[in-house]
Scaffold this active site. Structure first.
Site, PDB file in Angstrom:
ATOM      1  N   SER A   1       0.826  -1.262   0.023  1.00 15.87           N
ATOM      2  CA  SER A   1      -0.076   0.046   0.026  1.00 15.87           C
ATOM      3  C   SER A   1       0.878   1.211  -0.089  1.00 15.87           C
ATOM      4  O   SER A   1       0.443   2.257  -0.475  1.00 15.87           O
ATOM      5  CB  SER A   1      -0.769   0.242   1.308  1.00 15.87           C
ATOM      6  OG  SER A   1      -1.582  -0.954   1.264  1.00 15.87           O
TER       7      SER A   1
ATOM      8  N   HIS B   1      -2.406  -3.465  -6.385  1.00 13.14           N
ATOM      9  CA  HIS B   1      -2.898  -2.757  -5.224  1.00 13.14           C
ATOM     10  C   HIS B   1      -4.288  -3.254  -5.146  1.00 13.14           C
ATOM     11  O   HIS B   1      -5.197  -2.555  -5.602  1.00 13.14           O
ATOM     12  CB  HIS B   1      -2.504  -1.571  -5.059  1.00 13.14           C
ATOM     13  CG  HIS B   1      -2.687  -1.145  -3.554  1.00 13.14           C
ATOM     14  ND1 HIS B   1      -3.140   0.388  -3.502  1.00 13.14           N
ATOM     15  CD2 HIS B   1      -2.974  -1.628  -2.600  1.00 13.14           C
ATOM     16  CE1 HIS B   1      -3.323   0.463  -2.205  1.00 13.14           C
ATOM     17  NE2 HIS B   1      -3.471  -0.667  -1.493  1.00 13.14           N
TER      18      HIS B   1
ATOM     19  N   ASN C   1      -4.716   6.352  -1.833  1.00 19.97           N
ATOM     20  CA  ASN C   1      -4.381   6.831  -0.351  1.00 19.97           C
ATOM     21  C   ASN C   1      -3.785   8.247  -0.555  1.00 19.97           C
ATOM     22  O   ASN C   1      -3.437   8.789   0.524  1.00 19.97           O
ATOM     23  CB  ASN C   1      -3.263   5.896  -0.032  1.00 19.97           C
ATOM     24  CG  ASN C   1      -4.110   4.723   0.815  1.00 19.97           C
ATOM     25  OD1 ASN C   1      -5.132   4.678   0.927  1.00 19.97           O
ATOM     26  ND2 ASN C   1      -3.329   3.550   0.624  1.00 19.97           N
TER      27      ASN C   1
ATOM     28  N   GLU D   1      -5.287  -0.851  -8.101  1.00 23.81           N
ATOM     29  CA  GLU D   1      -4.350   0.222  -8.956  1.00 23.81           C
ATOM     30  C   GLU D   1      -3.076  -0.952  -9.356  1.00 23.81           C
ATOM     31  O   GLU D   1      -2.309  -1.542  -8.483  1.00 23.81           O
ATOM     32  CB  GLU D   1      -3.874   0.992  -7.575  1.00 23.81           C
ATOM     33  CG  GLU D   1      -4.972   2.011  -7.137  1.00 23.81           C
ATOM     34  CD  GLU D   1      -4.425   2.741  -5.957  1.00 23.81           C
ATOM     35  OE1 GLU D   1      -4.847   3.874  -6.005  1.00 23.81           O
ATOM     36  OE2 GLU D   1      -3.555   2.493  -5.319  1.00 23.81           O
TER      37      GLU D   1
END
Ligand code: NAD
Length: 508
Positions: free
Chosen positions: A121, A142, A192, A154
């Site tokens: 991550s 991801h 994120n 991702e």
């Protein structure tokens, strides 16, 4: 259908690895699952079989599909079992050295053509690849938790990742019924990173005394159109987990003010107030989010005066008209500008990042009430209003009365720049714009990732296009000048789009 990858190895049978193994098996791949803890891979497969069976019992999956998916998952006792895998995905602990060591071992076991994928991550894909003999074969894949349910993947390219390798992982993600979004290895990838202002702005409203926790959440939900307010979401994610991500992105960007963590959050985490899991965060559990308080009250007006020059306000004017309230053009000598209208004694100004007190001072207006941006004025259930220091309570009541007459709830907040929704939408768009400018992803990729990764009702860039880039830009410029805080500096891409009268997204 031909499969891009037939035999898939998954290393790490924890939360993510178990879910990823199930996703690949459901799509027809033979899956080998390995974990350093004895028995963990078998336990994960048994649990996965049970959840597939439960889905079959509920009629969400045929019994045959549940059985064949389960039959395709095999525990591996040794990494050497991965010798015939054409894709290996790691979901082990979030530690650079551990991931590098694992991929180095896999390089000596697997074929040269085997694609190596990391579910990290927060670690740079380029940095993991630095230890490998074939960094071009390494790519980020991801997934989001829970992997069997959330559609986003991702697909992250490091500096040395071969584009053909990322292409294959993208194709496989589609075969696995996921929605891949390509991005470049960079702190926080897309979701994120671009989601940070959602929490960051809520903290700043709270810390500047703009509104309390419950009001901020209510306004984000009912005016901002978000599924969950920032604080209830933080309680769900865990304040500790969220703080860790914020700090990791902040440090990775050399402590850029854009990502600066909140002292309130730090203090709460230190005090063990981690959210739902500890029974206490911004709310206490099991009680959770309290019911909305009664709205403010004011007299129903018969007329508003408006100069029709604001795309953002026009849908509200339509709603006012449909509510049987007359709209009169402002008088010739009335100093009202675009985004402003008069109701009773109040001059209502759509938030442009200035406070009501500032607008009154700069434009020589009296009784200014700022109106927070709503995602969609044609259907929002609530608006937020704030009065300037010299605005009378009667003028505020006139503004409140208008919205109550339309059946719209009102939250009165303190007179802070950018209010709640305006600053949030502007900052999300700004972050998305910088991600595009820096080549992290395309505008479409950013929007898709934010919709699928964090359940936003609309991508931040599409939202900004629809609301109007001039307004989004003005909110940031005014907040930057008001606060002096570098976090509000505009993205050069936003500035360019404003000057070029362009848009982030091509018209559909
Ligand atoms: P987890 O703690 O649930 O599982 C990790 C598993 O890996 C454990 O079973 C552990 O025994 C095993 N493991 C550790 N080191 C190993 C090694 N060297 N070889 C083999 N097995 C090893 O963790 P998780 O939440 O599944 O996260 C795994 C990875 O996925 C991390 O990189 C994390 O950042 C990432 N990620 C997590 C989430 C999430 O929401 N949990 C979401 C996306 C990505």
């Amino acid at each position: 259908m031909t499969q891009t990858f037939k035999t898939v190895g998954v290393v790490g049978a924890g939360t993510m690895g178990a879910g990823i193994a199930q996703v690949a098996a459901a799509a027809g791949c033979t899956v080998k699952l390995f974990d350093a803890r004895d028995g963990a891979a078998q336990a994960a497969i048994t649990k996965s079989k049970e959840s597939l069976q439960a889905l079959a019992n509920k009629g969400k999956l045929t019994p045959e599909a549940a059985a064949s998916t389960a039959a395709r998952m095999h525990p591996a006792t040794d990494l050497n079992d991965f010798h015939d895998c054409d894709l290996v995905i790691e979901a082990i602990i979030e530690d650079l050295a551990a991931k590098q060591a694992l991929f180095k071992s896999l390089e000596s076991i697997c074929a040269e053509s085997t694609v190596m994928a990391t579910n990290t991550s927060s670690i740079s894909v380029t940095a993991i690849g630095a230890a490998l003999a074939r960094p071009e074969n390494l790519v980020g894949m991801h997934f989001f938790n829970p992997a069997p349910i959330l559609p986003l993947v991702e697909v992250v390219s490091g500096q040395l990742t071969a584009s053909a390798v990322a292409d294959r992982v993208e194709a496989a993600s589609r075969e696995w019924k996921k929605t891949p979004v390509r991005c470049k290895s960079s702190p926080g990838f897309i979701v994120n990173r671009v989601a940070r202002p959602y929490y960051g702005e809520a903290f700043r409203v709270l810390e500047s005394g703009g509104a309390d926790v419950a009001t901020i959440d209510l306004v984000l939900r009912e005016a901002g159109g978000f599924k969950m307010g920032a604080f209830e979401l933080l309680d769900l994610i865990g304040l500790d987990v969220n703080l860790m991500v914020t700090k990791s992105v902040w440090n990775a960007y050399y402590q850029d003010a854009r990502y600066r963590p909140s002292l309130t959050q730090e203090e709460m985490v230190a005090g063990g107030m981690h959210g739902r899991k500890t029974g206490r965060g911004f709310y206490t559990y099991p009680a959770g989010v309290p019911a909305a308080p009664a709205s403010a009250f004011g007299p129903a007006p018969t007329m508003v005066q408006y100069l029709s020059e604001s795309d953002a306000l026009d849908p509200l004017m339509e709603r006012i008209k449909a509510g049987g309230i007359k709209i009169q053009s402002r008088k010739e000598d009335d100093p009202l500008g675009a985004g402003q209208f008069r109701v009773g004694n109040a001059v209502v100004c759509l938030s442009d990042g200035r406070s009501a007190t500032q607008i009154a001072y700069e434009e020589d207006l009296h009784n200014v009430v700022t109106l927070d941006l709503a995602r969609d004025f044609s259907m929002c259930k609530r608006v937020a209003l704030a009065k300037g220091d010299e605005t009378t309570t009667a003028a505020l009541a006139d503004a409140v009365g208008l919205f109550r007459a339309l059946g719209i709830e009102v939250s009165v907040i303190d007179d802070i720049p950018g209010m709640i929704v305006a600053r949030t939408l502007a900052m999300l768009a700004n972050e998305g714009a910088d991600a595009v400018l820096q080549g992290v992803s395309s505008a479409e990729g950013v929007d898709t990732a934010m919709k699928l990764g964090v359940n936003h009702p609309e991508g931040p860039l599409a939202a900004a296009d629809r609301i109007g880039l001039n307004l989004i830009n003005a909110i940031l410029v005014n907040m930057h000048s008001h606060t002096g805080d570098d976090r509000y500096r505009q993205s050069m891409l936003l500035q360019r789009k404003v000057w070029g009268e362009g848009a982030f997204r091509d018209p559909q």
